[in-house]
Design a protein around this motif. Structure first.
Motif, PDB file in Angstrom:
ATOM      1  N   ASP A  10      32.362  51.891  46.347  1.00  0.00           N
ATOM      2  CA  ASP A  10      32.910  50.768  46.976  1.00  0.00           C
ATOM      3  C   ASP A  10      33.423  49.769  45.696  1.00  0.00           C
ATOM      4  OD1 ASP A  10      32.329  51.575  49.487  1.00  0.00           O
ATOM      5  OD2 ASP A  10      30.377  50.978  49.355  1.00  0.00           O
ATOM      6  N   GLN A  11      34.034  48.747  46.314  1.00  0.00           N
ATOM      7  CA  GLN A  11      34.783  47.730  45.369  1.00  0.00           C
ATOM      8  C   GLN A  11      34.088  46.343  45.720  1.00  0.00           C
ATOM      9  OE1 GLN A  11      38.893  47.608  46.513  1.00  0.00           O
ATOM     10  NE2 GLN A  11      39.361  48.835  44.867  1.00  0.00           N
ATOM     11  N   ILE A  12      33.996  45.724  44.438  1.00  0.00           N
ATOM     12  CA  ILE A  12      33.608  44.320  44.303  1.00  0.00           C
ATOM     13  C   ILE A  12      34.611  43.309  43.735  1.00  0.00           C
ATOM     14  CG2 ILE A  12      31.950  42.805  43.049  1.00  0.00           C
ATOM     15  CD1 ILE A  12      30.024  44.982  42.999  1.00  0.00           C
ATOM     16  N   THR A  13      35.081  42.296  44.437  1.00  0.00           N
ATOM     17  CA  THR A  13      36.025  41.526  44.050  1.00  0.00           C
ATOM     18  C   THR A  13      35.495  40.168  43.709  1.00  0.00           C
ATOM     19  OG1 THR A  13      37.129  41.295  46.092  1.00  0.00           O
ATOM     20  CG2 THR A  13      38.049  42.861  45.070  1.00  0.00           C
ATOM     21  N   ILE A  14      36.061  39.392  42.916  1.00  0.00           N
ATOM     22  CA  ILE A  14      35.576  38.114  42.433  1.00  0.00           C
ATOM     23  C   ILE A  14      37.020  37.311  42.472  1.00  0.00           C
ATOM     24  CG2 ILE A  14      34.636  36.360  40.962  1.00  0.00           C
ATOM     25  CD1 ILE A  14      32.788  38.763  40.149  1.00  0.00           C
ATOM     26  N   HIS A  15      37.077  36.075  43.402  1.00  0.00           N
ATOM     27  CA  HIS A  15      38.176  35.272  43.321  1.00  0.00           C
ATOM     28  C   HIS A  15      37.395  33.804  43.045  1.00  0.00           C
ATOM     29  CE1 HIS A  15      40.644  38.066  45.416  1.00  0.00           C
ATOM     30  NE2 HIS A  15      39.551  38.515  46.097  1.00  0.00           N
ATOM     31  N   VAL A  16      38.430  33.273  42.212  1.00  0.00           N
ATOM     32  CA  VAL A  16      38.034  31.697  41.806  1.00  0.00           C
ATOM     33  C   VAL A  16      39.219  31.069  41.951  1.00  0.00           C
ATOM     34  CG1 VAL A  16      37.091  30.468  40.006  1.00  0.00           C
ATOM     35  CG2 VAL A  16      36.278  32.541  40.134  1.00  0.00           C
ATOM     36  N   LYS A  17      39.139  29.859  42.816  1.00  0.00           N
ATOM     37  CA  LYS A  17      40.147  28.992  43.102  1.00  0.00           C
ATOM     38  C   LYS A  17      39.720  27.465  42.767  1.00  0.00           C
ATOM     39  CE  LYS A  17      40.576  29.099  48.040  1.00  0.00           C
ATOM     40  NZ  LYS A  17      41.318  29.623  48.934  1.00  0.00           N
ATOM     41  N   LYS A  18      40.705  26.715  42.313  1.00  0.00           N
ATOM     42  CA  LYS A  18      40.472  25.376  42.164  1.00  0.00           C
ATOM     43  C   LYS A  18      40.950  24.684  43.735  1.00  0.00           C
ATOM     44  CE  LYS A  18      40.176  21.320  40.008  1.00  0.00           C
ATOM     45  NZ  LYS A  18      39.483  20.262  41.409  1.00  0.00           N
ATOM     46  N   GLU A  20      40.746  20.813  46.035  1.00  0.00           N
ATOM     47  CA  GLU A  20      40.875  19.314  45.775  1.00  0.00           C
ATOM     48  C   GLU A  20      40.030  18.936  44.951  1.00  0.00           C
ATOM     49  OE1 GLU A  20      41.659  15.363  48.062  1.00  0.00           O
ATOM     50  OE2 GLU A  20      42.322  17.154  48.921  1.00  0.00           O
ATOM     51  N   ASN A  21      38.560  19.052  45.298  1.00  0.00           N
ATOM     52  CA  ASN A  21      37.480  18.341  44.280  1.00  0.00           C
ATOM     53  C   ASN A  21      36.587  19.267  44.013  1.00  0.00           C
ATOM     54  OD1 ASN A  21      38.687  15.701  44.291  1.00  0.00           O
ATOM     55  ND2 ASN A  21      37.935  15.569  46.546  1.00  0.00           N
ATOM     56  N   GLU A  22      36.904  20.533  44.139  1.00  0.00           N
ATOM     57  CA  GLU A  22      35.788  21.586  43.784  1.00  0.00           C
ATOM     58  C   GLU A  22      36.255  22.819  43.459  1.00  0.00           C
ATOM     59  OE1 GLU A  22      33.698  21.458  47.569  1.00  0.00           O
ATOM     60  OE2 GLU A  22      35.349  22.661  48.697  1.00  0.00           O
ATOM     61  N   VAL A  23      35.447  23.691  42.903  1.00  0.00           N
ATOM     62  CA  VAL A  23      35.779  24.874  42.347  1.00  0.00           C
ATOM     63  C   VAL A  23      35.356  25.847  43.405  1.00  0.00           C
ATOM     64  CG1 VAL A  23      36.185  26.786  40.738  1.00  0.00           C
ATOM     65  CG2 VAL A  23      36.267  24.439  40.045  1.00  0.00           C
ATOM     66  N   GLN A  24      35.802  26.960  43.948  1.00  0.00           N
ATOM     67  CA  GLN A  24      35.353  27.811  44.810  1.00  0.00           C
ATOM     68  C   GLN A  24      35.185  29.352  44.332  1.00  0.00           C
ATOM     69  OE1 GLN A  24      37.616  29.855  48.389  1.00  0.00           O
ATOM     70  NE2 GLN A  24      36.314  28.313  49.539  1.00  0.00           N
ATOM     71  N   PHE A  25      34.161  30.019  44.373  1.00  0.00           N
ATOM     72  CA  PHE A  25      33.927  31.199  43.964  1.00  0.00           C
ATOM     73  C   PHE A  25      33.739  32.097  45.199  1.00  0.00           C
ATOM     74  CE2 PHE A  25      32.779  28.383  40.783  1.00  0.00           C
ATOM     75  CZ  PHE A  25      33.195  28.942  39.511  1.00  0.00           C
ATOM     76  N   MET A  26      34.264  33.225  45.095  1.00  0.00           N
ATOM     77  CA  MET A  26      34.054  34.257  46.377  1.00  0.00           C
ATOM     78  C   MET A  26      34.040  35.650  45.836  1.00  0.00           C
ATOM     79  SD  MET A  26      36.772  35.235  49.546  1.00  0.00           S
ATOM     80  CE  MET A  26      37.162  33.431  49.817  1.00  0.00           C
ATOM     81  N   ILE A  27      32.744  36.116  46.365  1.00  0.00           N
ATOM     82  CA  ILE A  27      32.218  37.413  45.510  1.00  0.00           C
ATOM     83  C   ILE A  27      32.298  38.324  46.976  1.00  0.00           C
ATOM     84  CG2 ILE A  27      30.710  38.894  44.693  1.00  0.00           C
ATOM     85  CD1 ILE A  27      30.606  35.205  43.841  1.00  0.00           C
ATOM     86  N   LYS A  28      33.212  39.377  47.056  1.00  0.00           N
ATOM     87  CA  LYS A  28      33.187  40.115  48.226  1.00  0.00           C
ATOM     88  C   LYS A  28      33.077  41.611  47.728  1.00  0.00           C
ATOM     89  CE  LYS A  28      36.694  39.660  51.023  1.00  0.00           C
ATOM     90  NZ  LYS A  28      37.961  39.305  51.610  1.00  0.00           N
ATOM     91  N   ASP A  29      32.459  42.436  48.720  1.00  0.00           N
ATOM     92  CA  ASP A  29      32.411  43.703  48.315  1.00  0.00           C
ATOM     93  C   ASP A  29      32.682  44.736  49.652  1.00  0.00           C
ATOM     94  OD1 ASP A  29      30.117  44.436  50.300  1.00  0.00           O
ATOM     95  OD2 ASP A  29      28.949  43.453  48.786  1.00  0.00           O
ATOM     96  N   THR A  30      32.965  45.678  49.468  1.00  0.00           N
ATOM     97  CA  THR A  30      33.263  47.005  50.538  1.00  0.00           C
ATOM     98  C   THR A  30      32.212  47.767  51.154  1.00  0.00           C
ATOM     99  OG1 THR A  30      34.300  48.368  49.138  1.00  0.00           O
ATOM    100  CG2 THR A  30      35.848  46.946  49.978  1.00  0.00           C
ATOM    101  N   GLY A  31      30.836  47.089  50.983  1.00  0.00           N
ATOM    102  CA  GLY A  31      29.814  47.987  51.284  1.00  0.00           C
ATOM    103  C   GLY A  31      29.497  47.985  52.744  1.00  0.00           C
ATOM    104  N   SER A  32      28.108  47.878  53.121  1.00  0.00           N
ATOM    105  CA  SER A  32      27.894  47.957  54.523  1.00  0.00           C
ATOM    106  C   SER A  32      27.769  46.681  55.206  1.00  0.00           C
ATOM    107  CB  SER A  32      26.821  48.788  54.677  1.00  0.00           C
ATOM    108  OG  SER A  32      25.510  48.167  54.133  1.00  0.00           O
TER     109      SER A  32
END
Length: 101
Positions: A10-18, A20-32
């Protein structure tokens, strides 16, 4: 947790984006995904999925509670959800400065 609960293929992806007033981190996997039994309580102390089989890895349920405490101490938010192809954990941290993200 993504590494712990995701199978080798399975895959794990990490997305980081700026934002307006915060930084967002998103960790996704293709598991169950996250068991519906614990999804609403996943950030509480000592929450584990009782439906996890004996041969799979199971923790004592402190890791995500600690993550939540740290993120909230910095003025952020954290949440989890199931997607059609796995689990997704998102957290935000306020940003007072210009970041090169």
């Amino acid at each position: 947790n993504a590494i712990k609960y995701t199978k080798e293929k399975d895959q794990i992806t990490i997305h980081v984006k700026k934002l307006e007033n915060e930084v967002q981190f998103m960790i996704k996997d293709t598991g169950s995904g996250i068991s519906k039994n614990i999804l609403d309580h996943i950030f509480e102390e000592f929450v584990t999925d009782t439906n996890v089989s004996n041969d799979s890895q199971k923790g004592i349920g402190l890791g995500l509670a600690i993550c939540k405490a740290i993120i909230q101490a910095h003025g952020g938010k954290i949440w989890a959800k199931n997607e059609t192809d796995g689990a997704c954990f998102i957290f935000t941290i306020p940003s007072d400065k210009e970041l090169n993200v």
